[in-house]
Design a protein around this motif. Structure first.
Motif, short mmCIF file in Angstrom:
data_model
loop_
_atom_site.label_atom_id
_atom_site.label_comp_id
_atom_site.label_asym_id
_atom_site.label_seq_id
_atom_site.Cartn_x
_atom_site.Cartn_y
_atom_site.Cartn_z
N LEU A 110 -39.50 53.73 -75.61
CA LEU A 110 -38.97 52.64 -74.90
C LEU A 110 -38.30 51.90 -75.75
CD1 LEU A 110 -42.08 52.10 -72.43
CD2 LEU A 110 -39.79 53.00 -71.96
N GLY A 111 -38.09 51.88 -76.99
CA GLY A 111 -37.10 51.24 -77.95
C GLY A 111 -37.94 50.06 -78.45
N LEU A 161 -46.11 44.50 -67.65
CA LEU A 161 -46.99 45.46 -68.30
C LEU A 161 -47.87 44.72 -68.92
CD1 LEU A 161 -46.74 48.54 -68.99
CD2 LEU A 161 -45.61 48.00 -70.94
N MET A 162 -48.89 45.17 -68.95
CA MET A 162 -50.41 44.47 -69.28
C MET A 162 -51.07 45.57 -70.42
SD MET A 162 -50.15 41.71 -67.67
CE MET A 162 -51.64 41.17 -68.23
N LYS A 204 -41.34 43.02 -67.46
CA LYS A 204 -41.33 43.80 -66.29
C LYS A 204 -40.30 44.97 -66.49
CE LYS A 204 -41.83 39.38 -63.64
NZ LYS A 204 -41.31 38.62 -62.44
N PRO A 205 -40.46 45.78 -65.50
CA PRO A 205 -39.66 47.11 -65.80
C PRO A 205 -37.96 46.63 -65.90
CG PRO A 205 -41.29 47.45 -64.15
CD PRO A 205 -41.40 46.05 -64.66
N HIS A 206 -37.75 45.61 -65.01
CA HIS A 206 -36.28 45.30 -65.09
C HIS A 206 -35.84 44.68 -66.40
CE1 HIS A 206 -36.78 45.60 -60.78
NE2 HIS A 206 -35.50 46.01 -60.83
N ASP A 207 -36.87 44.18 -67.36
CA ASP A 207 -36.35 43.88 -68.71
C ASP A 207 -36.07 45.17 -69.68
OD1 ASP A 207 -37.21 41.25 -67.85
OD2 ASP A 207 -39.29 41.52 -68.46
N PHE A 208 -36.74 46.21 -69.42
CA PHE A 208 -36.22 47.33 -70.47
C PHE A 208 -35.80 48.70 -69.68
CE2 PHE A 208 -40.66 47.03 -69.66
CZ PHE A 208 -41.22 48.43 -69.40
N ASP A 251 -46.73 44.37 -78.96
CA ASP A 251 -46.61 42.80 -78.81
C ASP A 251 -45.17 42.58 -78.33
OD1 ASP A 251 -49.22 42.17 -79.71
OD2 ASP A 251 -48.39 41.88 -81.71
N GLU A 252 -44.37 43.72 -78.66
CA GLU A 252 -42.93 43.41 -78.09
C GLU A 252 -42.76 43.69 -76.52
OE1 GLU A 252 -40.63 45.90 -80.55
OE2 GLU A 252 -40.48 44.28 -82.04
N ILE A 253 -43.73 44.54 -75.84
CA ILE A 253 -43.41 45.06 -74.60
C ILE A 253 -44.33 44.49 -73.70
CG2 ILE A 253 -44.79 47.11 -74.91
CD1 ILE A 253 -42.68 48.60 -73.26
N ILE A 254 -45.76 43.92 -74.14
CA ILE A 254 -46.73 43.51 -73.07
C ILE A 254 -46.03 42.27 -72.65
CG2 ILE A 254 -49.17 42.51 -72.93
CD1 ILE A 254 -48.79 45.30 -73.37
#
Length: 168
Positions: A16-17, A5-6, A28-32, A22-25
């Motif tokens: 998404l929780g 995710l960029m 990868k989808p499998h990470d969350f 900064d926490e999500i950038i």
């Protein structure tokens, strides 16, 4: 190109929780996300990256603004560098409910999808769904496949799986 995710809209972060971009950038989808859902996202990414062609009107499970899971529409477009090489992609999502309200042509197919979603815990033969919307089995199946690019049976199974994931 690695399905990281960029960029993300500010409205999509909390459902998404996460608390901040900064926490999500970089994730990868499998990470969350659940593996089954992430696998679908990555498969769509790979299709765009390999073919260099956009993939439009993908119907898949996604996170709602309320933090739940529901059907979403996704369009994925190749992102090219100055030489024309595909180096990534841009994905745009919209909830099925929002899309359904915007696309009035769903009509009876939207009504059938609503009926299915409201009766997931019950037997759902094609004939019952078709009867609910006053179409023949064949007419409904053809219209449903044109709109959702899957059979009614596939939609029912996927909806039940995603409802079970949500419950868990």
């Amino acid at each position: 190109a690695e399905s990281r995710l960029m960029s993300i809209s500010s409205q999509a972060i909390a459902p998404l929780g996460f608390r901040s971009e900064d926490e999500i950038i970089g994730l990868k989808p499998h990470d969350f996300m659940a593996k089954e859902i992430a696998d679908q996202y990555v498969a769509g990414d790979r299709q765009v990256l390999t073919s260099g062609e956009p993939v439009l009107n993908i119907i898949e499970i996604g996170v709602t603004p309320q933090g739940g899971w529901d059907w979403i529409y996704t369009d994925k477009y190749p992102l090219r560098d100055a030489s024309g090489q595909v180096v990534g992609l841009v994905g745009i999502t919209q909830s099925l409910e929002t899309r359904r309200q915007i696309l009035a042509h769903l009509g009876l197919v939207g009504k059938a999808a609503d009926y299915i979603r409201q009766h997931l815990g019950e037997p759902l033969p094609l004939s019952a769904v078709a009867e609910h919307v006053d179409l023949s089995d064949r007419q409904l199946q053809r219209l449903f496949h044109r709109v959702f690019r899957m059979t009614i049976h596939q939609f029912i199974i996927r909806s039940r799986i995603h409802a079970a994931i949500q419950t868990l």
